[in-house]
Scaffold this motif. Structure first.
Motif, PDB file in Angstrom:
ATOM      1  N   TYR A  87      34.711  36.074  40.413  1.00  0.00           N
ATOM      2  CA  TYR A  87      35.762  35.263  39.792  1.00  0.00           C
ATOM      3  C   TYR A  87      36.362  35.972  38.580  1.00  0.00           C
ATOM      4  O   TYR A  87      37.577  35.956  38.376  1.00  0.00           O
ATOM      5  CB  TYR A  87      35.186  33.903  39.377  1.00  0.00           C
ATOM      6  CG  TYR A  87      36.210  32.989  38.746  1.00  0.00           C
ATOM      7  CD1 TYR A  87      37.222  32.417  39.514  1.00  0.00           C
ATOM      8  CD2 TYR A  87      36.177  32.711  37.389  1.00  0.00           C
ATOM      9  CE1 TYR A  87      38.175  31.586  38.947  1.00  0.00           C
ATOM     10  CE2 TYR A  87      37.127  31.882  36.804  1.00  0.00           C
ATOM     11  CZ  TYR A  87      38.121  31.326  37.586  1.00  0.00           C
ATOM     12  OH  TYR A  87      39.064  30.506  37.017  1.00  0.00           O
ATOM     13  N   LEU A  88      35.523  36.615  37.781  1.00  0.00           N
ATOM     14  CA  LEU A  88      35.998  37.287  36.571  1.00  0.00           C
ATOM     15  C   LEU A  88      36.903  38.471  36.891  1.00  0.00           C
ATOM     16  O   LEU A  88      37.772  38.823  36.104  1.00  0.00           O
ATOM     17  CB  LEU A  88      34.810  37.772  35.732  1.00  0.00           C
ATOM     18  CG  LEU A  88      33.954  36.696  35.059  1.00  0.00           C
ATOM     19  CD1 LEU A  88      32.769  37.338  34.349  1.00  0.00           C
ATOM     20  CD2 LEU A  88      34.768  35.867  34.077  1.00  0.00           C
ATOM     21  N   ASP A  89      36.699  39.105  38.042  1.00  0.00           N
ATOM     22  CA  ASP A  89      37.499  40.273  38.429  1.00  0.00           C
ATOM     23  C   ASP A  89      38.854  39.810  38.946  1.00  0.00           C
ATOM     24  O   ASP A  89      39.140  39.839  40.144  1.00  0.00           O
ATOM     25  CB  ASP A  89      36.770  41.100  39.487  1.00  0.00           C
ATOM     26  CG  ASP A  89      37.480  42.421  39.774  1.00  0.00           C
ATOM     27  OD1 ASP A  89      38.523  42.693  39.157  1.00  0.00           O
ATOM     28  OD2 ASP A  89      36.985  43.179  40.624  1.00  0.00           O
ATOM     29  N   ASN A  90      39.711  39.373  38.004  1.00  0.00           N
ATOM     30  CA  ASN A  90      41.079  38.969  38.330  1.00  0.00           C
ATOM     31  C   ASN A  90      41.118  37.900  39.427  1.00  0.00           C
ATOM     32  O   ASN A  90      42.024  37.849  40.244  1.00  0.00           O
ATOM     33  CB  ASN A  90      41.912  40.178  38.755  1.00  0.00           C
ATOM     34  CG  ASN A  90      43.359  40.065  38.291  1.00  0.00           C
ATOM     35  OD1 ASN A  90      43.626  39.916  37.112  1.00  0.00           O
ATOM     36  ND2 ASN A  90      44.272  40.116  39.231  1.00  0.00           N
ATOM     37  N   MET A  91      40.076  37.041  39.422  1.00  0.00           N
ATOM     38  CA  MET A  91      39.981  35.927  40.370  1.00  0.00           C
ATOM     39  C   MET A  91      40.095  36.394  41.820  1.00  0.00           C
ATOM     40  O   MET A  91      40.769  35.772  42.644  1.00  0.00           O
ATOM     41  CB  MET A  91      41.029  34.856  40.058  1.00  0.00           C
ATOM     42  CG  MET A  91      40.794  34.153  38.738  1.00  0.00           C
ATOM     43  SD  MET A  91      42.014  32.880  38.368  1.00  0.00           S
ATOM     44  CE  MET A  91      43.445  33.883  37.967  1.00  0.00           C
ATOM     45  N   LYS A  92      39.411  37.518  42.140  1.00  0.00           N
ATOM     46  CA  LYS A  92      39.426  37.998  43.524  1.00  0.00           C
ATOM     47  C   LYS A  92      38.825  36.963  44.467  1.00  0.00           C
ATOM     48  O   LYS A  92      39.131  36.948  45.664  1.00  0.00           O
ATOM     49  CB  LYS A  92      38.654  39.316  43.635  1.00  0.00           C
ATOM     50  CG  LYS A  92      39.444  40.531  43.156  1.00  0.00           C
ATOM     51  CD  LYS A  92      38.657  41.800  43.419  1.00  0.00           C
ATOM     52  CE  LYS A  92      39.416  43.028  42.963  1.00  0.00           C
ATOM     53  NZ  LYS A  92      38.618  44.253  43.156  1.00  0.00           N
ATOM     54  N   VAL A 161      36.919  47.017  37.951  1.00  0.00           N
ATOM     55  CA  VAL A 161      37.721  45.815  37.767  1.00  0.00           C
ATOM     56  C   VAL A 161      39.165  46.117  38.125  1.00  0.00           C
ATOM     57  O   VAL A 161      39.695  47.168  37.771  1.00  0.00           O
ATOM     58  CB  VAL A 161      37.628  45.309  36.308  1.00  0.00           C
ATOM     59  CG1 VAL A 161      38.481  44.067  36.107  1.00  0.00           C
ATOM     60  CG2 VAL A 161      36.180  45.027  35.941  1.00  0.00           C
ATOM     61  N   LYS A 162      39.800  45.202  38.843  1.00  0.00           N
ATOM     62  CA  LYS A 162      41.186  45.393  39.257  1.00  0.00           C
ATOM     63  C   LYS A 162      42.076  45.622  38.036  1.00  0.00           C
ATOM     64  O   LYS A 162      42.075  44.832  37.093  1.00  0.00           O
ATOM     65  CB  LYS A 162      41.656  44.161  40.032  1.00  0.00           C
ATOM     66  CG  LYS A 162      43.079  44.238  40.543  1.00  0.00           C
ATOM     67  CD  LYS A 162      43.406  42.969  41.308  1.00  0.00           C
ATOM     68  CE  LYS A 162      44.852  42.945  41.745  1.00  0.00           C
ATOM     69  NZ  LYS A 162      45.174  41.699  42.455  1.00  0.00           N
ATOM     70  N   GLN A 163      42.852  46.714  38.046  1.00  0.00           N
ATOM     71  CA  GLN A 163      43.693  47.078  36.914  1.00  0.00           C
ATOM     72  C   GLN A 163      45.115  46.543  37.111  1.00  0.00           C
ATOM     73  O   GLN A 163      45.768  46.835  38.122  1.00  0.00           O
ATOM     74  CB  GLN A 163      43.717  48.595  36.741  1.00  0.00           C
ATOM     75  CG  GLN A 163      42.346  49.209  36.474  1.00  0.00           C
ATOM     76  CD  GLN A 163      41.699  48.681  35.213  1.00  0.00           C
ATOM     77  OE1 GLN A 163      42.193  48.897  34.099  1.00  0.00           O
ATOM     78  NE2 GLN A 163      40.600  47.974  35.379  1.00  0.00           N
ATOM     79  N   VAL A 164      45.565  45.750  36.158  1.00  0.00           N
ATOM     80  CA  VAL A 164      46.915  45.191  36.206  1.00  0.00           C
ATOM     81  C   VAL A 164      47.584  45.459  34.867  1.00  0.00           C
ATOM     82  O   VAL A 164      46.952  45.832  33.879  1.00  0.00           O
ATOM     83  CB  VAL A 164      46.895  43.679  36.504  1.00  0.00           C
ATOM     84  CG1 VAL A 164      46.372  43.406  37.899  1.00  0.00           C
ATOM     85  CG2 VAL A 164      46.063  42.929  35.463  1.00  0.00           C
ATOM     86  N   GLU A 165      48.911  45.256  34.833  1.00  0.00           N
ATOM     87  CA  GLU A 165      49.676  45.585  33.629  1.00  0.00           C
ATOM     88  C   GLU A 165      49.254  44.728  32.435  1.00  0.00           C
ATOM     89  O   GLU A 165      49.180  45.194  31.306  1.00  0.00           O
ATOM     90  CB  GLU A 165      51.165  45.412  33.919  1.00  0.00           C
ATOM     91  CG  GLU A 165      52.056  45.970  32.824  1.00  0.00           C
ATOM     92  CD  GLU A 165      53.532  45.944  33.215  1.00  0.00           C
ATOM     93  OE1 GLU A 165      54.364  46.270  32.357  1.00  0.00           O
ATOM     94  OE2 GLU A 165      53.837  45.601  34.374  1.00  0.00           O
ATOM     95  N   HIS A 166      48.999  43.445  32.692  1.00  0.00           N
ATOM     96  CA  HIS A 166      48.577  42.537  31.623  1.00  0.00           C
ATOM     97  C   HIS A 166      47.200  41.974  31.982  1.00  0.00           C
ATOM     98  O   HIS A 166      47.090  40.893  32.569  1.00  0.00           O
ATOM     99  CB  HIS A 166      49.599  41.411  31.448  1.00  0.00           C
ATOM    100  CG  HIS A 166      50.982  41.915  31.120  1.00  0.00           C
ATOM    101  ND1 HIS A 166      51.279  42.517  29.923  1.00  0.00           N
ATOM    102  CD2 HIS A 166      52.127  41.940  31.861  1.00  0.00           C
ATOM    103  CE1 HIS A 166      52.560  42.873  29.923  1.00  0.00           C
ATOM    104  NE2 HIS A 166      53.095  42.541  31.082  1.00  0.00           N
ATOM    105  N   PRO A 167      46.125  42.706  31.656  1.00  0.00           N
ATOM    106  CA  PRO A 167      44.782  42.290  32.089  1.00  0.00           C
ATOM    107  C   PRO A 167      44.329  40.984  31.458  1.00  0.00           C
ATOM    108  O   PRO A 167      44.678  40.671  30.311  1.00  0.00           O
ATOM    109  CB  PRO A 167      43.893  43.464  31.622  1.00  0.00           C
ATOM    110  CG  PRO A 167      44.661  44.124  30.528  1.00  0.00           C
ATOM    111  CD  PRO A 167      46.104  43.938  30.856  1.00  0.00           C
ATOM    112  N   LEU A 168      43.557  40.229  32.223  1.00  0.00           N
ATOM    113  CA  LEU A 168      42.972  38.986  31.731  1.00  0.00           C
ATOM    114  C   LEU A 168      41.722  39.302  30.915  1.00  0.00           C
ATOM    115  O   LEU A 168      41.047  40.309  31.132  1.00  0.00           O
ATOM    116  CB  LEU A 168      42.610  38.079  32.907  1.00  0.00           C
ATOM    117  CG  LEU A 168      43.777  37.633  33.798  1.00  0.00           C
ATOM    118  CD1 LEU A 168      43.243  36.893  35.015  1.00  0.00           C
ATOM    119  CD2 LEU A 168      44.744  36.751  33.027  1.00  0.00           C
ATOM    120  N   LEU A 169      41.400  38.408  30.011  1.00  0.00           N
ATOM    121  CA  LEU A 169      40.205  38.572  29.186  1.00  0.00           C
ATOM    122  C   LEU A 169      38.950  38.627  30.055  1.00  0.00           C
ATOM    123  O   LEU A 169      37.990  39.334  29.734  1.00  0.00           O
ATOM    124  CB  LEU A 169      40.108  37.413  28.186  1.00  0.00           C
ATOM    125  CG  LEU A 169      38.888  37.377  27.263  1.00  0.00           C
ATOM    126  CD1 LEU A 169      38.828  38.636  26.405  1.00  0.00           C
ATOM    127  CD2 LEU A 169      38.932  36.133  26.378  1.00  0.00           C
TER     128      LEU A 169
END
Length: 535
Positions: A87-92, A161-169
């Motif tokens: 869940y923490l990994d960008n809600m995969k 962890v999935k890398q995105v432009e605006h990462p989640l905490l």
């Protein structure tokens, strides 16, 4: 002492043999001296964790075969189903599916272990949420967050962890939780892929700051997928699902990257090395008598040497792996043929194309979900370039996209790109357009190019990152998990709707709605046409 007990004591491996079993086929070990010291005194306690996200595929047999090695070495092994990490990994894994996916993982991992003869009673199975929501663990998460910098947390999770432009905490918390698992599971060592190395060194740096011991870390190499890059749950062509039918296994292996004599990034050879050899200590190449008949290899190095010297043909290698792999998959397929597990699979991984009634389109709404994952975009290598026989402005190219035969592609690039600049270069190819004839030659794809905005018009083919392999999937950031359409229907204009938002950024990166085009090795770009369009 009974005779059986004496035989058992004689058969028990010594510290050096245990060390060999634990470390064979690993890429790296952090803490070798500590490992040997423990083995001289007692059995090693070790854990392997898996985040319950996408469906496990055949590459999971790699850690399973190492778990078999650990048990042979007498280790106490814990398997962690890291549901909270998923869940923490960008809600995969969305919260509402978390329990279902964890149950699916428990069943399928146990089925894999049974398939390779690992006794389940010797293993300990734990869910992350069994202890990660406790008062003590939560307090340690806060304690850790008070000493970890944002830079270190982001760096630690960069490969996992999935890398995105605006990462989640949540993604920044992920490495800390994985580090704390070592303490709360009371183990001496953690086992994982070499892509976990930054998290492992993060744990070694920060656990002592909480008063906890630094652990040993054992790392598997990353086994190439069938397309030559990492085998991934989100890249359909790179993996064979554990529940794939035999005809699907045959089809995917047939398309697998396995160039004659090439042992680099060869997923077929890697699967033999890291799964089939450790399990059986031999591998049989099946072939007709006219080609020398079957040959049994008892050392992987001998097989690799024969393949490099083209004594073993890729077709025979693939056929032999197909037979061996189906023997591993048959008991898993049989177990999941039950109504209960079929229902669990469908509930844990619902088909996104089957919209709920409330989600179905109305007359005035968009008729379907037009997202970039519907495009089958792949890295291609230009094998040959010729002028079109009936059109001076067109090239006819043969492009390798990881299939048994190269595709024929017609491109209007004659006035923009010299022939010699196309020959042998990597390009980005849209592969699921409906084939169409262009001045009498059927084109089976479209080379994606950047175009300048003003005049005179300039055109540059998009560049995949250096080191990519033909057939590797290209996806848009944030849309890694979707499945491409088999063929884009011209009347639906899916590509045209998406292409309207294709742009080249100011640093020459290909984007859709400011989301980067990516491969596993990084961003897709062009040489100079910043701010241009893509077509």
């Amino acid at each position: 002492m009974q005779p059986g007990e004496a035989a058992a004591m004689e058969a028990a491996p010594g510290p050096q043999e245990k060390y060999h079993l634990i470390t064979r086929n690993l890429q790296e070990v952090l803490g070798e001296d500590k490992l040997m010291a423990i083995l001289k005194e007692r059995e090693l306690k070790i854990y392997w964790g898996t985040a319950t996200t996408g469906k496990p595929h055949v590459a999971y047999f790699v850690p399973m075969s190492k778990i078999a090695d650990f048990l042979k070495a007498g280790c106490e092994v814990t398997i962690l189903f890291a549901d909270l990490h998923a869940y923490l990994d960008n809600m995969k894994a969305p919260w509402e599916l978390l329990e279902l996916r964890t149950r699916y993982y428990e069943n399928v991992i146990k089925a894999m272990l049974e398939s390779i003869g690992v006794p389940l009673e010797k293993l300990k199975f734990v869910r992350g949420t069994d202890y990660q929501l406790s008062r003590e663990y939560t307090l340690d998460v806060y304690r850790l967050s008070s000493v970890v910098t944002q830079h270190d947390a982001k760096k630690a999770g960069a490969e996992v962890v999935k890398q995105v432009e605006h990462p989640l905490l949540s993604g920044l918390l992920y490495p800390g939780l994985q580090a704390l698992d070592e303490e709360y599971l009371k183990v001496d060592a953690q086992f994982g892929g070499v892509d976990q190395r930054k998290i492992f060194t993060f744990a070694e740096k920060y656990l002592p700051s909480l008063g906890y011991a630094k652990r040993i870390h054992l790392m598997n190499p990353m086994v190439p997928g069938l397309t030559g890059s990492k085998m991934s749950s989100s890249e359909e062509d790179s993996k064979i699902d554990l529940l794939d039918r035999k005809e699907d296994v045959k089809k995917k292996l047939k398309k697998a990257f396995c160039e004659p004599g090439n042992v680099e990034n060869n997923g077929v050879l890697s699967f033999i090395k890291h799964v089939l050899f450790p399990l059986k200590s031999e591998f049989v190449v099946l072939r007709e008598e006219k080609w020398g008949g079957n040959k049994t290899y008892t050392a992987y190095e001998a097989l690799e040497k024969d393949f490099a010297e083209q004594v073993v043909h890729p077709g025979d290698l693939k056929n032999s792996v197909e037979v061996a792999l189906n023997k591993l998959l048959d008991p898993i397929r049989e177990k999941f043929n039950s109504l209960e597990l079929k229902q669990l699979t469908n509930a844990a991984y619902p088909n996104p194309s089957k919209a709920k009634p409330a989600e179905k389109s109305t007359k005035n709404s968009e008729p379907e979900n037009v997202v970039p994952s519907r495009l089958d975009i792949r890295v291609g290598k230009v094998i040959s370039v010729e002028k079109h026989p009936d059109a001076d402005s067109l090239y006819v190219e043969k492009i390798d996209v990881g299939e048994p035969e190269p595709r024929t592609v017609v491109s209007g690039l004659v006035q923009f790109v010299p022939k010699e600049q196309l020959q042998d270069r990597l390009v980005v190819l849209l592969c699921n357009l409906k084939p169409q004839k262009m001045r009498g030659v059927e084109s089976q794809g479209m080379v994606l190019c950047a175009s300048s905005v003003g005049e005179p018009r300039q055109v540059e083919p998009l560049d995949p990152p250096a080191g990519c392999c033909a057939g590797e999937r290209v996806y848009v950031e944030g849309y890694e998990g979707g499945e491409p359409d088999d063929e884009l229907k011209p009347k639906k204009k899916v590509f045209e709707k998406l292409q309207a938002d294709f742009r080249v950024s100011e640093d020459c990166v290909a984007q859709w709605k400011q989301r980067n085009f990516l491969t596993k090795l990084g961003r897709v770009s062009c040489k100079s046409l910043k701010g241009g369009s893509i077509s």
